[in-house]
Design a protein around this motif. Structure first.
Motif, PDB file in Angstrom:
ATOM      1  N   LEU A  68     -12.622  12.905  10.488  1.00 31.21           N
ATOM      2  CA  LEU A  68     -12.619  13.316  11.886  1.00 31.21           C
ATOM      3  C   LEU A  68     -12.998  12.189  12.830  1.00 31.21           C
ATOM      4  O   LEU A  68     -12.616  12.206  14.007  1.00 31.21           O
ATOM      5  N   THR A  69     -13.758  11.219  12.359  1.00 34.22           N
ATOM      6  CA  THR A  69     -14.175  10.082  13.187  1.00 34.22           C
ATOM      7  C   THR A  69     -13.801   8.791  12.460  1.00 34.22           C
ATOM      8  O   THR A  69     -14.660   8.107  11.893  1.00 34.22           O
ATOM      9  N   PRO A  70     -12.520   8.449  12.459  1.00 38.60           N
ATOM     10  CA  PRO A  70     -12.040   7.353  11.615  1.00 38.60           C
ATOM     11  C   PRO A  70     -12.419   5.959  12.087  1.00 38.60           C
ATOM     12  O   PRO A  70     -12.319   5.001  11.310  1.00 38.60           O
ATOM     13  N   LYS A  71     -12.837   5.818  13.347  1.00 39.07           N
ATOM     14  CA  LYS A  71     -13.191   4.498  13.863  1.00 39.07           C
ATOM     15  C   LYS A  71     -14.434   4.590  14.728  1.00 39.07           C
ATOM     16  O   LYS A  71     -14.709   5.624  15.346  1.00 39.07           O
ATOM     17  N   GLN A  72     -15.165   3.479  14.769  1.00 35.95           N
ATOM     18  CA  GLN A  72     -16.313   3.345  15.651  1.00 35.95           C
ATOM     19  C   GLN A  72     -15.997   2.267  16.697  1.00 35.95           C
ATOM     20  O   GLN A  72     -15.042   1.497  16.539  1.00 35.95           O
ATOM     21  N   PRO A  73     -16.775   2.189  17.775  1.00 35.04           N
ATOM     22  CA  PRO A  73     -16.480   1.197  18.818  1.00 35.04           C
ATOM     23  C   PRO A  73     -16.328  -0.227  18.285  1.00 35.04           C
ATOM     24  O   PRO A  73     -15.440  -0.963  18.745  1.00 35.04           O
ATOM     25  N   LEU A  74     -17.138  -0.625  17.334  1.00 34.26           N
ATOM     26  CA  LEU A  74     -17.003  -1.985  16.797  1.00 34.26           C
ATOM     27  C   LEU A  74     -15.614  -2.209  16.208  1.00 34.26           C
ATOM     28  O   LEU A  74     -15.063  -3.317  16.309  1.00 34.26           O
ATOM     29  N   ASP A  75     -15.028  -1.176  15.629  1.00 28.94           N
ATOM     30  CA  ASP A  75     -13.709  -1.289  15.005  1.00 28.94           C
ATOM     31  C   ASP A  75     -12.589  -1.510  16.023  1.00 28.94           C
ATOM     32  O   ASP A  75     -11.520  -2.007  15.667  1.00 28.94           O
ATOM     33  N   VAL A  76     -12.823  -1.089  17.270  1.00 30.59           N
ATOM     34  CA  VAL A  76     -11.784  -1.229  18.296  1.00 30.59           C
ATOM     35  C   VAL A  76     -12.157  -2.281  19.341  1.00 30.59           C
ATOM     36  O   VAL A  76     -11.479  -2.402  20.360  1.00 30.59           O
TER      37      VAL A  76
END
Length: 292
Positions: free
Chosen positions: A201-209
Motif C-alpha cells: 500500500l505504501t510502495p515508496k517513501q519521500p527519499l525514493d522519489v
C-alpha cells in the motif's frame, strides 16, 4: 497529464468495500485522539471576504467530503491542496485553508481516509493508526488529490498554478504527490517522515522519489522531532543536492533547532509560536517564488 505508473497497478488489488465511502461528511471540532485541546493557543481565522465550507468532490467510488476556502470575489485563483495530519480533517486543517484563502488561494482539504473509516471516533492514536491509517493506499490518495485538482479546475481555480502543503502524515504525501503529478509547481512539507518501510500500500517513501520531483519542495522540520531523526534529514538533503532534476535540486529543507514534531499545530502542546509563524511566511514566499 498525471503520471500514475507507480500507483495505479495497486488499485485493482483493493477490496471493493474499500473503494466505497464510509465517511460522507466532515465533523466540527477536533479529533478525539488529540483531546484535550490547548485552547489558549488555538488560532481562529474568520471567513470574512471568503467563501468557505464543506464540499463533496466526485471521486472513485462516490463523493469525497472535503473542506474548501477561497476569496469571495474573482476567479482564477491559484490552487493549494492541503493534506491532513494523521488525525484527518478537523478544525485546525480547516483553519489552514482559510488562512491560505486570505492570501488569495483556493485551498481544498479532502478527507483522505473517507473510504477506510472515520478518524473522529478514535480516542487512541495507535488504534486510529491500526484501524484506519494503515489501510489507506498511496494509490488511492494520489487519485483523490487528482480529483480535488479536477474539482478546483471546474470551480474557478487556476490549476496551472498548483501547490500542495501537508502536515505530519500529509507532509509525507506532499513529497510523494510532488513527484507524482507533473502539474505541481511547488510543495511545502511540514515534518513529514522521509524514510520508512515500504509495503504493497505504501510502495515508496519521500527519499525514493527525491530525484524525481516535478515541483520543488520546501521541507519544514523540527530539530527535536524524535520520529524524524537528523540523519534522515541529512540523507534527504544529500539526495536532493545530487539530483540532476532541476525541481529536486531547487528543493530545500529548513530545520528549527529545538522544535518538536507538530510545531505548527496551534491546538496542541507541541505548538511553537515563533517557529510556526516563521514557517508560515516561508510557505507563502516559497509558493510565490515558484509561481503558485
Amino acid at each position: 497529464m498525471t503520471d500514475t505508473t507507480d500507483f495505479d497497478s495497486l488499485v485493482p488489488a483493493l477490496p471493493l468495500s474499500r473503494r466505497l465511502f464510509i465517511v460522507t461528511a466532515l465533523g466540527a471540532g477536533f479529533a478525539l485522539s488529540v483531546q484535550p485541546v490547548a485552547a489558549q493557543t488555538v488560532i481562529t481565522t474568520n471567513s470574512a471576504g471568503l467563501v468557505a465550507g464543506e464540499i463533496s468532490v466526485p471521486a472513485a467510488g462516490g463523493e469525497m467530503p472535503a473542506y474548501q476556502a477561497q476569496p469571495a470575489t474573482g476567479s482564477g485563483w491559484p490552487v493549494i491542496l492541503v493534506v491532513q495530519e494523521v488525525f484527518g480533517v478537523h478544525d485546525y486543517v480547516k483553519d489552514v485553508c482559510r488562512r491560505l484563502a486570505k492570501f488569495g488561494y483556493l485551498a481544498i482539504a479532502p478527507e483522505l481516509y473517507a473510504r477506510q473509516g472515520d478518524p473522529r471516533q478514535y480516542s487512541n492514536v495507535q488504534e486510529l493508526l491500526d484501524a484506519v491509517v494503515s489501510k489507506v493506499p498511496d494509490a488511492q490518495v494520489m487519485a483523490d488529490l487528482d480529483a480535488c485538482v479536477a474539482w478546483a479546475r471546474a470551480n474557478g481555480g487556476n490549476t496551472a498554478k498548483l501547490g500542495i502543503t501537508g502536515f505530519c502524515w500529509g507532509g509525507r504525501i506532499t513529497w510523494l504527490y510532488s513527484a507524482y503529478n507533473p502539474q505541481v509547481k511547488a510543495g511545502v512539507a511540514w515534518y513529514g517522515r522521509l524514510v520508512g518501510q515500504t509495503s504493497e500500500l505504501t510502495p515508496k517513501q519521500p527519499l525514493d522519489v527525491a530525484a524525481s520531483l516535478h515541483g520543488p519542495v520546501l521541507g519544514l522540520y523540527g530539530g527535536a522531532d524524535p520520529g524524524i531523526p537528523p540523519d534522515t534529514v541529512r540523507e534527504m538533503r544529500q539526495a536532493l543536492a545530487v539530483a540532476a532534476n532541476p525541481a529536486s535540486k531547487a528543493s530545500r529543507i529548513h530545520v528549527y533547532d529545538g522544535a518538536p514534531h507538530a510545531f505548527h499545530a496551534d491546538y496542541r502542546p507541541s505548538y511553537r509560536k515563533e517557529e510556526a509563524e516563521d514557517g508560515w511566511w516561508r510557505l507563502h514566499a516559497w509558493f510565490k517564488q515558484h509561481g503558485v
